[in-house]
Design an enzyme around this catalytic site. Structure first.
Site, mmCIF file in Angstrom:
data_model
loop_
_atom_site.group_PDB
_atom_site.id
_atom_site.type_symbol
_atom_site.label_atom_id
_atom_site.label_comp_id
_atom_site.label_asym_id
_atom_site.label_seq_id
_atom_site.Cartn_x
_atom_site.Cartn_y
_atom_site.Cartn_z
ATOM 1 N N ASP A 30 0.855 -1.189 0.000
ATOM 2 C CA ASP A 30 0.000 0.000 0.000
ATOM 3 C C ASP A 30 0.895 1.245 0.000
ATOM 4 O O ASP A 30 1.891 1.309 0.703
ATOM 5 C CB ASP A 30 -0.904 -0.007 1.250
ATOM 6 C CG ASP A 30 -2.039 0.983 1.123
ATOM 7 O OD1 ASP A 30 -3.203 0.552 1.051
ATOM 8 O OD2 ASP A 30 -1.772 2.209 1.089
ATOM 9 N N ASN A 86 -12.906 -2.958 2.516
ATOM 10 C CA ASN A 86 -13.863 -1.846 2.557
ATOM 11 C C ASN A 86 -14.802 -1.987 1.363
ATOM 12 O O ASN A 86 -14.364 -2.294 0.249
ATOM 13 C CB ASN A 86 -13.122 -0.508 2.475
ATOM 14 C CG ASN A 86 -12.260 -0.257 3.701
ATOM 15 O OD1 ASN A 86 -12.651 -0.580 4.814
ATOM 16 N ND2 ASN A 86 -11.072 0.294 3.486
ATOM 17 N N GLY A 92 -16.050 3.161 3.303
ATOM 18 C CA GLY A 92 -14.729 3.781 3.219
ATOM 19 C C GLY A 92 -13.879 3.271 2.068
ATOM 20 O O GLY A 92 -12.659 3.419 2.074
ATOM 21 N N HIS A 99 -10.373 -5.366 -3.300
ATOM 22 C CA HIS A 99 -9.058 -5.734 -2.770
ATOM 23 C C HIS A 99 -9.163 -6.065 -1.290
ATOM 24 O O HIS A 99 -9.967 -5.503 -0.569
ATOM 25 C CB HIS A 99 -8.037 -4.610 -2.963
ATOM 26 C CG HIS A 99 -8.493 -3.268 -2.462
ATOM 27 N ND1 HIS A 99 -9.384 -2.490 -3.168
ATOM 28 C CD2 HIS A 99 -8.208 -2.583 -1.334
ATOM 29 C CE1 HIS A 99 -9.618 -1.375 -2.491
ATOM 30 N NE2 HIS A 99 -8.929 -1.408 -1.372
ATOM 31 N N HIS A 101 -7.036 -5.881 2.189
ATOM 32 C CA HIS A 101 -5.861 -5.336 2.863
ATOM 33 C C HIS A 101 -5.331 -6.435 3.780
ATOM 34 O O HIS A 101 -6.105 -7.077 4.495
ATOM 35 C CB HIS A 101 -6.226 -4.158 3.762
ATOM 36 C CG HIS A 101 -6.759 -2.945 3.056
ATOM 37 N ND1 HIS A 101 -6.039 -1.769 2.943
ATOM 38 C CD2 HIS A 101 -7.952 -2.705 2.437
ATOM 39 C CE1 HIS A 101 -6.771 -0.866 2.299
ATOM 40 N NE2 HIS A 101 -7.939 -1.402 1.972
HETATM 41 P P1 5GP Z 1 -9.707 1.305 0.163
HETATM 42 O O1 5GP Z 1 -10.068 2.467 1.034
HETATM 43 O O2 5GP Z 1 -10.252 1.456 -1.230
HETATM 44 O O3 5GP Z 1 -10.021 -0.011 0.810
HETATM 45 O O4 5GP Z 1 -8.133 1.328 0.098
HETATM 46 C C1 5GP Z 1 -7.405 1.751 -1.008
HETATM 47 C C2 5GP Z 1 -5.956 1.679 -0.629
HETATM 48 O O5 5GP Z 1 -5.195 1.833 -1.810
HETATM 49 C C3 5GP Z 1 -5.508 2.792 0.332
HETATM 50 O O6 5GP Z 1 -4.961 2.197 1.502
HETATM 51 C C4 5GP Z 1 -4.467 3.564 -0.465
HETATM 52 O O7 5GP Z 1 -3.369 3.983 0.324
HETATM 53 C C5 5GP Z 1 -4.039 2.585 -1.548
HETATM 54 N N1 5GP Z 1 -3.656 3.187 -2.802
HETATM 55 C C6 5GP Z 1 -4.341 4.146 -3.490
HETATM 56 N N2 5GP Z 1 -3.703 4.455 -4.632
HETATM 57 C C7 5GP Z 1 -2.605 3.665 -4.678
HETATM 58 C C8 5GP Z 1 -1.546 3.528 -5.636
HETATM 59 O O8 5GP Z 1 -1.492 4.180 -6.688
HETATM 60 N N3 5GP Z 1 -0.588 2.615 -5.351
HETATM 61 C C9 5GP Z 1 -0.602 1.861 -4.197
HETATM 62 N N4 5GP Z 1 0.389 1.003 -4.023
HETATM 63 N N5 5GP Z 1 -1.594 1.959 -3.287
HETATM 64 C C10 5GP Z 1 -2.573 2.855 -3.516
#
Ligand code: 5GP
Ligand code: ZN
Length: 116
Positions: A30, A86, A92, A99, A101
């Site tokens: 991340d 999420n 969120g 995906h 985490h």
């Molecule tokens: P969500 O809130 O959608 O579950 O989490 C998305 C995650 O993707 C966040 O923790 C954010 O830091 C990560 N993220 C967003 N854009 C990028 C990116 O371009 N590259 C990487 N490696 N992580 C990303």
């Protein structure tokens, strides 16, 4: 999907620190880690969220889920790890490509995991 960040990482248009990849999934760090170890387990197929899964995705989701422990162990999290998904705006979800985490070690940004 052409304007999806994670599809772009899957097809190499955007760089990411990948730790595992096979024909169905990719795992990368991340960009804004909320723990000592924080990776995202991403299906190569564009699925928006848990809410848009269909029966056709059952095998893929089973595979991703079964691989979580293998990935975590590979990253040194033999004693266990946290898993977070999420879903949707209210959950969120910032990136609309399903995906998991995987979080392990010391959590550094618990706030980032809370719904905002
Ligand atoms: P969500 O809130 O959608 O579950 O989490 C998305 C995650 O993707 C966040 O923790 C954010 O830091 C990560 N993220 C967003 N854009 C990028 C990116 O371009 N590259 C990487 N490696 N992580 C990303
Ligand atoms: Zn996508």
């Amino acid at each position: 999907m052409s304007n999806c960040i994670f599809c772009k990482i899957v097809n190499g248009e955007i760089a990411a620190q990948k730790v595992f990849e096979d024909k169905d999934m990719v795992v990368f760090h991340d960009i804004n880690p909320a723990a000592e170890v924080h990776v995202l387990v991403v299906p190569k197929k564009h699925i928006e969220s848990l809410s848009t899964l269909t029966d056709k995705d059952n095998d893929l989701i089973a595979k991703l889920t079964q691989n979580l422990t293998k990935v975590a162990t590979m990253l040194g999290l033999e004693t266990g790890f946290k898993t977070l998904i999420n879903t949707g705006e209210g959950g969120g979800q910032l990136v609309p490509h399903l995906h998991y985490h995987i979080l392990g070690g010391k959590l550094t940004k618990l706030q980032a995991l809370k719904n905002t």
